[in-house]
Design a protein around this motif. Structure first.
Motif, PDB file in Angstrom:
ATOM      1  N   UNK A 263      -2.253   5.500  -3.797  1.00 45.16           N
ATOM      2  CA  UNK A 263      -1.897   4.107  -3.489  1.00 45.16           C
ATOM      3  C   UNK A 263      -2.230   3.304  -4.735  1.00 45.16           C
ATOM      4  N   UNK A 264      -1.216   2.685  -5.330  1.00 43.71           N
ATOM      5  CA  UNK A 264      -1.445   1.874  -6.526  1.00 43.71           C
ATOM      6  C   UNK A 264      -1.476   0.411  -6.095  1.00 43.71           C
ATOM      7  N   UNK A 265      -2.578  -0.254  -6.371  1.00 43.06           N
ATOM      8  CA  UNK A 265      -2.679  -1.670  -6.003  1.00 43.06           C
ATOM      9  C   UNK A 265      -2.710  -2.485  -7.293  1.00 43.06           C
ATOM     10  N   UNK A 266      -1.625  -3.206  -7.522  1.00 39.31           N
ATOM     11  CA  UNK A 266      -1.505  -4.019  -8.734  1.00 39.31           C
ATOM     12  C   UNK A 266      -2.271  -5.337  -8.535  1.00 39.31           C
ATOM     13  N   UNK A 267      -2.636  -5.945  -9.661  1.00 35.22           N
ATOM     14  CA  UNK A 267      -3.265  -7.272  -9.583  1.00 35.22           C
ATOM     15  C   UNK A 267      -2.283  -8.285  -9.000  1.00 35.22           C
ATOM     16  N   UNK A 268      -0.996  -7.942  -9.013  1.00 35.55           N
ATOM     17  CA  UNK A 268       0.021  -8.861  -8.477  1.00 35.55           C
ATOM     18  C   UNK A 268       0.303  -8.589  -6.994  1.00 35.55           C
ATOM     19  N   UNK A 424       8.734  -8.015  -8.572  1.00 32.75           N
ATOM     20  CA  UNK A 424       9.932  -7.211  -8.360  1.00 32.75           C
ATOM     21  C   UNK A 424      10.084  -6.136  -9.442  1.00 32.75           C
ATOM     22  N   UNK A 425       9.831  -6.509 -10.703  1.00 39.83           N
ATOM     23  CA  UNK A 425      10.046  -5.491 -11.744  1.00 39.83           C
ATOM     24  C   UNK A 425       9.002  -4.384 -11.627  1.00 39.83           C
ATOM     25  N   UNK A 426       7.800  -4.715 -11.213  1.00 37.97           N
ATOM     26  CA  UNK A 426       6.802  -3.652 -10.972  1.00 37.97           C
ATOM     27  C   UNK A 426       7.268  -2.738  -9.827  1.00 37.97           C
TER      28      UNK A 426
END
Ligand code: NAD
Length: 482
Positions: A263-268, A424-426
């Protein structure tokens, strides 16, 4: 709450054609409630003769079922789905008693199984062929899709309804007969599904159910010329072994072999949503889920907040017997899992990992293990490379998305993967670059009747569910007429 088996848990049997063979007629083995270790039933063990008769029945059943129109097959499957829904309470209690998961989860699983049976009944009517333009007006070229033949299917204990349900519904919807060997640890749920199919009008011989020594059964069935396709869900080691047996007879195989989902959790990401959904998905069925999120990679700027909130959720789960309506996490399904998780967590501790919560078995008569969160776990720890299949989350910080994607892709497992980001791009980059059979972005709902379910790399091959699920059960035949 009641934890007594009766009246929910009875009727364990082999189903060989029209014969129901109960325990007194055969050697038998106990079935336990994993939360109490109480014996709840005795399961008959199939003899070599039972397997031979099941194969004969499957051959007869195939001749009959393939000659039944897809329209009529659909009627039977839809009626079975309706019966499963009507019986949801009884089947769910059976499921919880033998597997340990909370009754709320069992109800959802049984209803999802009904959806799958219904969907396959409907979609089986749409296994279209083609008419291919010919080189001469006097020639008609058609491509037919036909059922491959009798199927041997082997299912594990973690989803006693949905996994047998997927294999039964896929095979039957395509027009195949089937011999099912559910897990000996969770036999009654699969039998309850078979009851619904038979009560809905499924002809005798089309579905057969056997239990006993898994290795002996799979070797016998797969070697038989009657069987044309196998489907297995379980560990990679057993899956590779069965794939080898199938290859010897050039038989089709669909293999769903587990994973170690990142599970990748981005700062965004929406952090609140990421935490709430991740924690509830992680501890579903005490983590004994092939698509369970198990390796969390969280961007550094939000790492501390994520760990704190996730740990808070994990440590506040109500643990108890699955039949208690208040229970949020039940026992593990067997001793192997409890001991396996304990060994992985102890190994992580020895490697310097920090236990944020849990980290130990719980004192009780059953196979309980505390919901566990680990951080500071170095890559050498086994838990970061072996499928944990239990209530353990490992949370690791990352700097940029490419690093997180590299972490996600570095194992041979590639079943499910998840990511959280509002960018969206991520999202597009993650969807493109993560190697997995299924990717859920900002949600965990990937196992639906209408979607293909399956992995790549060591997680297996072939799909169950979606229109792709029928491919494994259908052959392609071209018929040209002049
Ligand atoms: P296992 O592979 O020994 O057993 C899984 C299932 O396969 C069981 O139902 C078992 O009866 C059956 N099986 C075992 N040997 C077989 C054989 N020779 N022929 C046919 N069927 C056979 O796994 P386990 O000890 O129950 O669990 C070990 C690990 O397997 C778990 O930790 C997990 O990693 C994985 N697993 C994955 C899934 C999944 O959904 N993909 C399910 C259960 C277990």
């Amino acid at each position: 709450m009641t934890t007594t088996a009766a009246p929910y848990y009875a009727g364990l049997r082999l189903q060989v054609g029209g014969d129901a063979i109960m325990a007194p007629a055969r050697k038998s083995m106990p079935v336990e409630d994993p939360a109490t270790r109480e014996e709840i039933g005795r399961l008959p063990i199939a003899t070599g003769d039972d397997l031979a008769r099941a194969l004969e029945a499957a051959a007869r059943g195939f001749a009959r079922w393939r000659a039944t129109s897809a329209y009529e097959r659909g009627i039977v499957l839809r009626a079975a789905a309706r019966l499963v829904r009507e019986r949801v309470e009884t089947i769910s209690r059976i499921l919880t008693l033998e597997e340990g998961k909370p009754i709320v989860e069992s109800r959802l699983e049984v209803l999802a199984t009904a959806d799958i049976i219904e969907w396959c009944g409907e979609e089986g009517r749409r296994t279209y062929g083609r008419v291919v333009p010919s080189r001469s007006p006097s020639i008609r070229q058609t491509v037919l899709r036909e059922p491959v033949g009798p199927v041997a299917a082997f299912t594990p204990w973690n989803f006693p309804a949905i996994t047998p349900g997927r294999k039964l519904a896929g095979a039957l919807g395509a027009g195949c007969s089937i011999i099912l060997k559910p897990s000996e640890e969770t036999p009654a749920t699969a039998l309850a599904l078979v009851d619904a199919l038979r009560d809905a009008g499924l002809p005798e011989d089309v579905v057969n159910v056997v239990f006993g020594d898994p290795a002996q059964i799979s070797e016998t069935l797969i070697a038989s010329p009657v069987i044309r396709k196998i489907s297995f869900t379980g560990s990679i080691a057993v899956g590779k072994h069965l794939a080898g047996l199938a290859a010897k007879g050039l038989k089709r195989a669909t293999l769903e072999l587990g994973g170690h989902a990142p599970v990748i959790v981005s700062a965004k990401a929406d952090l609140g949503k990421a935490v709430a959904m991740s924690a509830s998905s992680k501890y579903r069925n005490a983590g004994q889920v092939c698509v369970s999120p198990s390796r969390f990679f969280v961007q550094k700027s939000v790492f501390a907040d994520f760990v704190e909130a996730f740990t808070q959720k994990a440590s506040s789960l109500r643990i108890g017997h699955g039949l208690d309506e208040q229970t949020q996490m039940g026992s593990l399904a067997n001793e192997r899992r409890r001991d396996g998780i304990a060994a992985l967590v102890d190994d992580a501790k020895r490697h310097g990992g920090t236990v944020r919560t849990g980290g130990k078995p719980l004192d009780s008569g059953g196979f309980f293990y505390a919901p566990t969160v680990l951080t500071d776990v170095p890559p050498a720890a086994r838990v970061l490379s072996e499928e944990p299949f239990g209530p353990v989350a490992v949370i690791t910080p990352f700097d940029d998305l490419d690093e997180a994607i590299a972490h996600a892709n570095k194992l041979p497992y590639a079943l499910a993967a998840y990511a959280f980001t509002q960018d969206v791009s991520e999202s597009i980059k993650l969807g493109n670059e993560i190697e997995a059979g299924m990717v859920g972005i900002n949600q965990f709902g990937i196992a639906l009747a209408e979607l293909p379910f399956g992995g790549i790399k060591d997680s297996g091959y072939g799909s169950e569910g979606g229109i792709e699920g029928f491919d494994g059960y259908l052959i392609t035949k071209s018929v040209t007429v002049a």
